[in-house]
Design a protein around this motif. Structure first.
Motif, PDB file in Angstrom:
ATOM      1  N   GLN A 162       0.822  -1.205   0.000  1.00 14.47           N
ATOM      2  CA  GLN A 162       0.000   0.000   0.000  1.00 14.47           C
ATOM      3  C   GLN A 162       0.863   1.266   0.000  1.00 14.47           C
ATOM      4  OE1 GLN A 162      -3.532   0.021   2.568  1.00 14.47           O
ATOM      5  NE2 GLN A 162      -3.266  -2.188   2.896  1.00 14.47           N
ATOM      6  N   THR A 163       1.985   1.203   0.674  1.00 17.73           N
ATOM      7  CA  THR A 163       2.925   2.328   0.638  1.00 17.73           C
ATOM      8  C   THR A 163       3.440   2.539  -0.776  1.00 17.73           C
ATOM      9  OG1 THR A 163       3.605   1.885   2.923  1.00 17.73           O
ATOM     10  CG2 THR A 163       5.079   3.249   1.592  1.00 17.73           C
ATOM     11  N   GLU A 164       3.669   1.451  -1.485  1.00 15.61           N
ATOM     12  CA  GLU A 164       4.168   1.543  -2.856  1.00 15.61           C
ATOM     13  C   GLU A 164       3.156   2.230  -3.763  1.00 15.61           C
ATOM     14  OE1 GLU A 164       6.629   1.378  -6.086  1.00 15.61           O
ATOM     15  OE2 GLU A 164       7.078   1.123  -3.952  1.00 15.61           O
ATOM     16  N   ARG A 165       1.872   2.039  -3.519  1.00 14.35           N
ATOM     17  CA  ARG A 165       0.863   2.726  -4.332  1.00 14.35           C
ATOM     18  C   ARG A 165       0.983   4.248  -4.173  1.00 14.35           C
ATOM     19  NH1 ARG A 165      -3.932   2.711  -3.266  1.00 14.35           N
ATOM     20  NH2 ARG A 165      -4.169   1.583  -1.305  1.00 14.35           N
ATOM     21  N   VAL A 166       1.284   4.688  -2.950  1.00 16.52           N
ATOM     22  CA  VAL A 166       1.482   6.123  -2.722  1.00 16.52           C
ATOM     23  C   VAL A 166       2.771   6.576  -3.399  1.00 16.52           C
ATOM     24  CG1 VAL A 166       1.661   7.940  -0.987  1.00 16.52           C
ATOM     25  CG2 VAL A 166       0.254   5.915  -0.518  1.00 16.52           C
ATOM     26  N   ALA A 167       3.813   5.739  -3.320  1.00 17.10           N
ATOM     27  CA  ALA A 167       5.076   6.071  -3.977  1.00 17.10           C
ATOM     28  C   ALA A 167       4.894   6.202  -5.488  1.00 17.10           C
ATOM     29  CB  ALA A 167       6.127   5.012  -3.656  1.00 17.10           C
ATOM     30  N   GLU A 168       4.083   5.331  -6.056  1.00 24.10           N
ATOM     31  CA  GLU A 168       3.818   5.407  -7.501  1.00 24.10           C
ATOM     32  C   GLU A 168       3.142   6.726  -7.870  1.00 24.10           C
ATOM     33  OE1 GLU A 168       1.558   1.963  -8.445  1.00 24.10           O
ATOM     34  OE2 GLU A 168       3.257   0.579  -8.259  1.00 24.10           O
ATOM     35  N   ARG A 169       2.268   7.198  -6.990  1.00 23.51           N
ATOM     36  CA  ARG A 169       1.621   8.497  -7.252  1.00 23.51           C
ATOM     37  C   ARG A 169       2.663   9.617  -7.249  1.00 23.51           C
ATOM     38  NH1 ARG A 169       0.431  12.536  -8.608  1.00 23.51           N
ATOM     39  NH2 ARG A 169      -1.476  13.783  -8.372  1.00 23.51           N
ATOM     40  N   LEU A 170       3.638   9.522  -6.354  1.00 23.40           N
ATOM     41  CA  LEU A 170       4.686  10.529  -6.275  1.00 23.40           C
ATOM     42  C   LEU A 170       5.617  10.488  -7.491  1.00 23.40           C
ATOM     43  CD1 LEU A 170       5.537  10.104  -2.498  1.00 23.40           C
ATOM     44  CD2 LEU A 170       4.678  12.212  -3.539  1.00 23.40           C
ATOM     45  N   ARG A 171       5.721   9.315  -8.112  1.00 24.16           N
ATOM     46  CA  ARG A 171       6.593   9.178  -9.288  1.00 24.16           C
ATOM     47  C   ARG A 171       5.883   9.569 -10.586  1.00 24.16           C
ATOM     48  NH1 ARG A 171       7.309   3.799  -7.133  1.00 24.16           N
ATOM     49  NH2 ARG A 171       9.027   3.776  -5.606  1.00 24.16           N
ATOM     50  N   ASP A 172       4.618   9.871 -10.520  1.00 18.87           N
ATOM     51  CA  ASP A 172       3.822  10.153 -11.719  1.00 18.87           C
ATOM     52  C   ASP A 172       4.262  11.476 -12.343  1.00 18.87           C
ATOM     53  OD1 ASP A 172       1.892  10.671 -13.648  1.00 18.87           O
ATOM     54  OD2 ASP A 172       0.234   9.924 -12.429  1.00 18.87           O
ATOM     55  N   LEU A 173       4.933  11.401 -13.480  1.00 22.23           N
ATOM     56  CA  LEU A 173       5.453  12.594 -14.140  1.00 22.23           C
ATOM     57  C   LEU A 173       4.349  13.440 -14.750  1.00 22.23           C
ATOM     58  CD1 LEU A 173       8.569  11.031 -15.929  1.00 22.23           C
ATOM     59  CD2 LEU A 173       8.523  12.329 -13.782  1.00 22.23           C
ATOM     60  N   GLU A 174       3.227  12.830 -15.068  1.00 24.39           N
ATOM     61  CA  GLU A 174       2.120  13.564 -15.675  1.00 24.39           C
ATOM     62  C   GLU A 174       1.325  14.379 -14.646  1.00 24.39           C
ATOM     63  OE1 GLU A 174       1.728  13.643 -18.959  1.00 24.39           O
ATOM     64  OE2 GLU A 174       3.510  12.366 -19.065  1.00 24.39           O
ATOM     65  N   ARG A 175       1.397  13.981 -13.386  1.00 24.75           N
ATOM     66  CA  ARG A 175       0.677  14.688 -12.316  1.00 24.75           C
ATOM     67  C   ARG A 175       1.663  14.973 -11.175  1.00 24.75           C
ATOM     68  NH1 ARG A 175      -3.928  10.969 -10.420  1.00 24.75           N
ATOM     69  NH2 ARG A 175      -2.277   9.404 -10.655  1.00 24.75           N
ATOM     70  N   PRO A 176       2.572  15.903 -11.376  1.00 23.72           N
ATOM     71  CA  PRO A 176       3.660  16.113 -10.406  1.00 23.72           C
ATOM     72  C   PRO A 176       3.175  16.592  -9.043  1.00 23.72           C
ATOM     73  CG  PRO A 176       3.603  17.871 -12.037  1.00 23.72           C
ATOM     74  CD  PRO A 176       2.658  16.823 -12.523  1.00 23.72           C
ATOM     75  N   VAL A 177       3.843  16.112  -8.021  1.00 26.84           N
ATOM     76  CA  VAL A 177       3.619  16.560  -6.649  1.00 26.84           C
ATOM     77  C   VAL A 177       4.757  17.510  -6.293  1.00 26.84           C
ATOM     78  CG1 VAL A 177       3.574  15.857  -4.221  1.00 26.84           C
ATOM     79  CG2 VAL A 177       2.349  14.495  -5.937  1.00 26.84           C
ATOM     80  N   ASP A 178       4.403  18.710  -5.851  1.00 32.77           N
ATOM     81  CA  ASP A 178       5.398  19.733  -5.554  1.00 32.77           C
ATOM     82  C   ASP A 178       5.847  19.725  -4.099  1.00 32.77           C
ATOM     83  OD1 ASP A 178       5.274  21.385  -8.229  1.00 32.77           O
ATOM     84  OD2 ASP A 178       3.198  21.006  -7.639  1.00 32.77           O
TER      85      ASP A 178
END
Length: 259
Positions: free
Chosen positions: A65-81
């Protein structure tokens, strides 16, 4: 204003961080275990601040489940600042008498998840040349208060080390180290805090505002309030043996006054 991802967003400091960031115009990715609380918060932030919110239900003690959050952080199309690693909880029982599973659970949420999510965020942010990571640590990281101190000491030093590594890349890392904050934290840990003087309590808004100012300034460590800044400065210079002796006395006092 960009997008911020906040873990432990359903209550306490996490909720306060999410609310303040939304008020500044940040879109939010809200992460916690309790979906109903996240949905309530999401609706409130959208209504009050007209921001976009996204819900990620995840138990950060679970590696997948932590990895799912990590994948969101790696999403280049929807960057997290901005990543706010806030999820955590208190440990009241002694290490030698307590349940080892509880200790491992704490390490998973407050160490491994911080490591995994910071790795995901820092790699993506560094490639873009901008971003910030805010890790919620504790004044306990400067003291000797059981394994919670050890865990938060890791968070503080890890944040400092990553801050050094990323210097000049456009990415900053900050550890905020509050003292006692008026949240659900102590009640959930079944801690009796009735004897704590009022002047040692911090409000969530105070911690959040000082932490975000530190992020804006690129500071590696932030200690909210003049009182706790003085305590932190003292703990950094006094002999470690004295810190252990005082911690022993406080622990003995807690045991004799515990309900």
């Amino acid at each position: 204003m960009g997008t911020a991802l906040v873990t432990g967003a359903s209550a306490g400091l996490g909720r306060a961080f999410a609310t303040e960031l939304a008020s500044r115009g940040h879109d939010l990715v809200l992460v916690a275990r309790n979906r109903s609380r996240l949905e309530e918060l999401s609706t409130e932030l959208q209504r009050e601040y007209a921001v976009t919110t996204e819900i990620l239900t995840a138990d950060l003690a679970d590696r997948d489940q932590t990895e799912r959050v990590a994948e969101r952080l790696r999403d280049l199309e929807r960057p997290v600042d901005l990543l706010v690693n806030n999820a955590g909880f208190g440990l009241r029982r002694s290490f030698s008498k307590g349940d080892l599973a509880d200790e491992e659970h704490a390490l998973a949420v407050m160490v491994r998840a911080v490591l995994v999510l910071s790795h995901a965020a820092s790699g993506t942010m560094r490639a873009r040349g901008r971003g910030a990571i805010l890790n919620v640590s504790s004044m306990a990281s400067f003291a000797v208060m059981g394994t919670y101190s050890a865990i938060k000491s890791w968070v503080t030093v890890f944040s400092e080390a990553l801050s050094v590594e990323l210097a000049g890349t456009g990415v900053t890392v900050t550890a905020v180290c509050p003292g006692f904050v008026r949240t659900e934290f102590h009640d959930r840990a079944k801690m009796n805090m009735s004897a704590l003087p009022d002047q040692l309590w911090l409000e969530t808004d105070q911690v959040v505002l000082e932490a975000l100012r530190a992020v804006d300034a690129g500071a590696a460590v932030s200690v909210p309030s003049a009182t706790y800044k003085a305590v932190a400065a003292a703990l950094r210079v006094v002999p470690r043996g004295l810190t252990r002796r005082v911690s022993t006395q406080l622990a003995q006092r807690r045991r004799t006054t515990a309900p």
